[in-house]
Design an enzyme around this catalytic site. Structure first.
Site, PDB file in Angstrom:
ATOM      1  N   LYS A 169      67.808  44.221  30.886  1.00  0.00           N
ATOM      2  CA  LYS A 169      67.633  45.511  31.557  1.00  0.00           C
ATOM      3  C   LYS A 169      66.153  45.764  31.837  1.00  0.00           C
ATOM      4  O   LYS A 169      65.282  45.372  31.045  1.00  0.00           O
ATOM      5  CB  LYS A 169      68.220  46.610  30.672  1.00  0.00           C
ATOM      6  CG  LYS A 169      68.454  47.956  31.340  1.00  0.00           C
ATOM      7  CD  LYS A 169      69.212  48.860  30.366  1.00  0.00           C
ATOM      8  CE  LYS A 169      69.418  50.251  30.921  1.00  0.00           C
ATOM      9  NZ  LYS A 169      70.166  51.110  29.966  1.00  0.00           N
ATOM     10  N   SER A 244      73.808  53.980  31.561  1.00  0.00           N
ATOM     11  CA  SER A 244      72.669  53.589  32.367  1.00  0.00           C
ATOM     12  C   SER A 244      72.529  52.074  32.562  1.00  0.00           C
ATOM     13  O   SER A 244      71.718  51.624  33.364  1.00  0.00           O
ATOM     14  CB  SER A 244      71.384  54.109  31.712  1.00  0.00           C
ATOM     15  OG  SER A 244      71.172  53.506  30.439  1.00  0.00           O
ATOM     16  N   SER A 268      75.595  54.067  27.036  1.00  0.00           N
ATOM     17  CA  SER A 268      74.990  53.409  28.196  1.00  0.00           C
ATOM     18  C   SER A 268      75.298  51.929  28.329  1.00  0.00           C
ATOM     19  O   SER A 268      74.990  51.325  29.348  1.00  0.00           O
ATOM     20  CB  SER A 268      73.466  53.602  28.175  1.00  0.00           C
ATOM     21  OG  SER A 268      73.139  54.916  28.568  1.00  0.00           O
TER      22      SER A 268
END
Length: 288
Positions: A169, A244, A268
């Site tokens: 990420k 997310s 997330s």
């Protein structure tokens, strides 16, 4: 393991021709009574926004594989079980699990470099539509793969994730790349060292092929920001990939890496995994 023209189930495989895509799904779900995976080799089926060559239906863990081609408005499909295909190695490298890849690399059936190139080719093929990977790292990935192969040649243990392509990420540090966290303000915030997660990936022999999108501040249930743009769910562009860690889930579901790193405080990782049809794990703090 298969479905014959008359709808009966038998071992090996079979073909069926039907006039509509939805009928394939309905008939197979009712006939087989378990989850069905439909693989279409990039053929766009009527009434479905297919980007990843893989769509899942049903809820049971066992599934059949369906390879299909559009023919004069109908769909001609051949049905095989996962076990049947895996035993005959019909799956491409980007479709294999992390466990399978590590086993193949350690046993020298394939090289880490070959696996990495397959992942990079897959990224190139589908990421333009998905925007799941927002920073690509092909040169670093290839160098890392070469190091894994060299370790194996020397008889050393390459690690539990030997040659496994992964994504990380864009909100954690990876030396030489920006930790943007989805913010224009951090567009040029270049990390000078790896985060512990990246370090541990490398120690385990994993190959980082790219950095995945996140909403601004990694604080939304969707994945869109002004710096990197909007990430698409590979199963259906009208459905969110979640957030997310939506970039990680979208990439993994599309075959860009066998594992996608994400971060999770309130869901997330788990919510994007649900949205993209994956398994998501929020580990105990400090585990990785």
């Amino acid at each position: 393991d298969g479905v014959a023209n008359d709808g009966s189930i038998y071992s090996g495989g079979g073909q069926v021709q039907v006039p509509a895509y939805k009928r394939v799904v309905n008939d197979l779900t009712q006939t087989i009574g378990r989850q069905v995976n439909i693989m279409c080799d990039s053929v766009i089926m009527p009434g479905h926004d297919l980007m990843t060559q893989s769509v899942q239906y049903g809820s049971e863990p066992t599934r059949n594989q369906v390879t299909g081609h559009q023919f004069e408005g109908n769909i001609v499909a051949t049905f095989y079980s996962d076990k049947y295909l895996r035993e005959r190695q019909f799956f491409e490298l980007w479709q294999k699990s992390a466990v399978e890849i590590a086993g193949l690399v350690k046993s020298r059936q394939v090289s880490a470099f070959e696996v990495t190139q397959a992942a990079l080719d897959r990224l190139k093929a589908v990421n333009g539509k998905l925007n799941s990977v927002v920073i690509e790292t092909p040169e670093d990935a290839q160098r890392s793969a070469e190091l894994v192969d060299q370790a194996i040649d020397r008889g050393e243990d390459p690690g539990e994730l030997a040659g496994v392509p992964v994504t990380v990420k864009v909100n954690i540090d990876q030396a030489g790349y920006a930790n943007t966290n989805g913010l224009k303000l951090q567009e040029n915030l270049i990390a000078d060292q790896d985060s512990p997660v990246v370090t541990n990936f490398r120690k385990a022999g994993a190959i980082i092929v790219g950095r995945t999108n996140t909403p601004a501040f990694s604080l939304r249930w969707f994945t869109r920001n002004q710096l990197h743009g909007h990430t698409i769910n590979p199963h259906n562009s009208r459905i969110t990939p979640g957030g997310s860690s939506g970039g990680a889930a979208s990439a993994t579901a599309a075959g860009i890496g066998a594992i996608g790193h994400g971060t999770d405080i309130g869901g997330s990782v788990r919510y994007p995994a649900y949205a993209c049809g994956l398994q998501g794990l929020r580990p105990t703090q400090g585990r990785f």
